[in-house]
Design a protein around this motif. Structure first.
Motif, PDB file in Angstrom:
ATOM      1  N   PHE A 448      12.225  19.014  25.228  1.00  0.00           N
ATOM      2  CA  PHE A 448      12.808  18.237  24.128  1.00  0.00           C
ATOM      3  C   PHE A 448      11.777  18.041  23.015  1.00  0.00           C
ATOM      4  O   PHE A 448      12.100  18.180  21.820  1.00  0.00           O
ATOM      5  N   THR A 449      10.537  17.732  23.395  1.00  0.00           N
ATOM      6  CA  THR A 449       9.465  17.593  22.408  1.00  0.00           C
ATOM      7  C   THR A 449       9.289  18.889  21.625  1.00  0.00           C
ATOM      8  O   THR A 449       9.127  18.880  20.398  1.00  0.00           O
ATOM      9  N   MET A 450       9.347  20.020  22.323  1.00  0.00           N
ATOM     10  CA  MET A 450       9.219  21.324  21.669  1.00  0.00           C
ATOM     11  C   MET A 450      10.372  21.573  20.703  1.00  0.00           C
ATOM     12  O   MET A 450      10.162  22.082  19.593  1.00  0.00           O
ATOM     13  N   ILE A 454      10.135  22.428  16.734  1.00  0.00           N
ATOM     14  CA  ILE A 454      10.746  23.615  16.113  1.00  0.00           C
ATOM     15  C   ILE A 454      11.667  23.184  14.970  1.00  0.00           C
ATOM     16  O   ILE A 454      11.666  23.786  13.885  1.00  0.00           O
ATOM     17  N   LEU A 455      12.447  22.132  15.210  1.00  0.00           N
ATOM     18  CA  LEU A 455      13.347  21.612  14.179  1.00  0.00           C
ATOM     19  C   LEU A 455      12.560  21.153  12.953  1.00  0.00           C
ATOM     20  O   LEU A 455      12.933  21.450  11.806  1.00  0.00           O
ATOM     21  N   ALA A 460      10.755  21.902   7.423  1.00  0.00           N
ATOM     22  CA  ALA A 460       9.592  21.879   6.536  1.00  0.00           C
ATOM     23  C   ALA A 460       9.665  22.970   5.470  1.00  0.00           C
ATOM     24  O   ALA A 460       8.980  22.879   4.448  1.00  0.00           O
ATOM     25  N   PHE A 461      10.504  23.979   5.673  1.00  0.00           N
ATOM     26  CA  PHE A 461      10.644  25.019   4.660  1.00  0.00           C
ATOM     27  C   PHE A 461      11.426  24.525   3.441  1.00  0.00           C
ATOM     28  O   PHE A 461      11.501  25.219   2.426  1.00  0.00           O
ATOM     29  N   LYS A 462      11.979  23.309   3.523  1.00  0.00           N
ATOM     30  CA  LYS A 462      12.622  22.703   2.355  1.00  0.00           C
ATOM     31  C   LYS A 462      11.598  22.037   1.447  1.00  0.00           C
ATOM     32  O   LYS A 462      11.918  21.639   0.319  1.00  0.00           O
TER      33      LYS A 462
END
Length: 473
Positions: A448-450, A454-455, A460-462
């Motif tokens: 879940f932490t991973m 990833i999310l 972050a590309f925004k």
């Protein structure tokens, strides 16, 4: 315009850091308390003969109360003096600590924890709002950086300090240690802090208070109850989300909103806020799982657990400090993406760990995670707040702090569910080792932490900036 700033008194102090020190120490203890108890949960579970899901309420219940109190920050500054608010926040935390330290059963311990949450809910937003009143614009960034460092470093170092105490004393000593710090904070406050907000005593919006309390309360309750009664939990979640939507709508149309949610219409602030909340969820879920995994999965003594987590805590503090400075030079785009990517790597390392993993491997995995989390946190928060003007920034900060606590409670609740699910799955498949069962449960939780990391990396590309901005004044 933020209702906080409209009712503020411009204050120039010769030693603003001394004036802020009491609030900083109080905020440090409040955030320290969010994770320091994690390492003591196995001992508390044995002392009161309770299960993991029940013990987890010491974490989520604490954050639930904080999330309920935080939205009231603006209202409280208009009804009570600054010194009076800080004094009450520090002493109510002391009262809660005494109750918890003397707890004869779990109910008494939980009550003390929730009383502590009142103190943290008052102190936490005051760290930022007081700083914005006593520091000149050219020094405000550094002051807010110190406050951000408190928020990131305290949860990271909490398990280490608690582990050292548990190595020589009992879990009750953790609560007594809080009191020492808080008395020092009170002395700083009484000597150096002045009143920086005008007491105007406006009409209280009781509807807003009820809506925020019900919405945040039901959301956190629903998440925490998922592993015990799924239908009840889902109903609570749905009702909580409905009340949250009503609360936000009511605040958007209020003449003097408790929280000005219109700042969420600023896309940069919304992106930065989401990244901060995801990052906080990574921190709280990992810091909840790791101490218990070390003790119950790898069979490491509680005192050594604290020592193992110390390097990561130190690295977290150093990275937090450097990340704030790096933002001014290269902006949030690179920092946030790199931070979340490193967090993904650290999470994967924990998922791949097993009973044969060396202590060095665990320390390295923790250090990597503690590099990634603060590397993304400070730039993301600054990126979001810098998109707002001077008056909106106080509301923006309050919104981030409020939802951070909700997300923290939710992340801890989900981690608990996955931990229990992994343990149950191992036993259902014929396993007999409690250590291996806990290891599998921890792997579920770290997955879940991973996923959160990833999310965060994808969102972050925004972030599109190429350089640091200055807070608008």
């Amino acid at each position: 315009m933020s209702s906080i700033d409209k009712n503020s008194i411009q204050t120039k102090l010769q030693h603003p850091y001394l004036a802020l020190m009491g609030v900083l120490i109080g905020g440090f203890v409040g955030m320290l308390s969010e994770t320091s108890l994690n390492i003591a949960l196995p001992s508390i579970m044995k002392a009161f003969s309770i299960e993991t899901g029940t013990a987890q309420w010491l974490v989520t219940g604490y954050m639930l109360v904080i999330a309920i109190v935080l939205p009231l920050s603006s209202l409280l500054t208009k009804h009570f003096s600054t010194r009076g608010l800080v004094r009450f926040g520090l002493w109510i935390f002391i009262v809660g600590s005494v109750i918890s330290a003397l707890a004869m059963d779990f109910a008494m311990l939980l009550a003390g924890r929730m009383i502590q949450g009142i103190g943290t809910g008052i102190i936490l937003p005051l760290m930022f709002s007081i700083a914005m009143r006593i520091f000149p614009p050219n020094k405000l960034g550094a002051a807010l950086g110190v406050a951000a460092l408190v928020i990131m470093f305290a949860p990271a170092i909490g398990p280490t300090l608690a582990g050292l105490l548990l190595g020589v004393l009992s879990w009750r000593a953790i609560f007594w240690s809080f009191i020492v710090f808080l008395i020092v904070a009170w002395l700083f406050m009484e000597k150096n802090l002045t009143n920086v907000f005008k007491v105007s005593k406006p009409k209280v919006d009781w509807l807003a208070i009820c809506l925020s309390t019900i919405s945040f309360g039901l959301i956190v309750f629903g998440i925490s109850f998922l592993s015990k009664n799924m239908p009840v939990a889902i109903v609570a979640l749905v009702i909580g989300l409905i009340f949250l939507a009503i609360y936000i709508r009511q605040q958007l149309h209020a003449d003097t909103p408790t929280l000005d949610f219109s700042v969420l219409k600023t896309s940069r602030f919304l992106t930065g806020s989401i990244l901060v909340m995801i990052d906080f969820g990574i921190t709280l879920s990992a810091m909840y799982l790791l101490p218990m995994y070390l003790q119950n999965g790898l069979g490491i003594a509680v005192a050594l657990t604290g020592v193992i987590m110390l390097p990561g805590g130190i690295v977290n503090a150093v990275t937090s400090f450097l990340a704030g400075r790096a933002y001014d030079k290269i902006g949030a785009k690179i920092m946030s993406r790199l931070g979340f990517l490193i967090s993904v790597i650290g999470s994967i390392m924990f998922i791949l760990s097993n009973s044969n993993s060396s202590i060095a491997y665990i320390i390295i995995a923790h250090i990597i995670l503690m590099i990634g989390v603060p590397m993304a946190m400070s730039p993301s928060q600054t990126y979001g707040l810098n998109s707002l003007d001077q008056y909106q920034s106080a509301d923006g900060s309050a919104i981030i702090n409020t939802f951070q606590q909700v997300i923290g409670a939710v992340a801890t609740g989900i981690a608990t569910i996955l931990l229990s699910t992994g343990q149950a799955s191992y036993m259902a498949n014929g396993g007999h080792s409690e250590a291996l069962a806990f290891t599998q449960g921890a792997h579920y939780g770290f997955t879940f932490t991973m996923i959160l990391a990833i999310l965060g990396f994808l969102i972050a590309f925004k972030v599109k900036d190429h350089g640091g901005d200055q807070i608008k004044h």
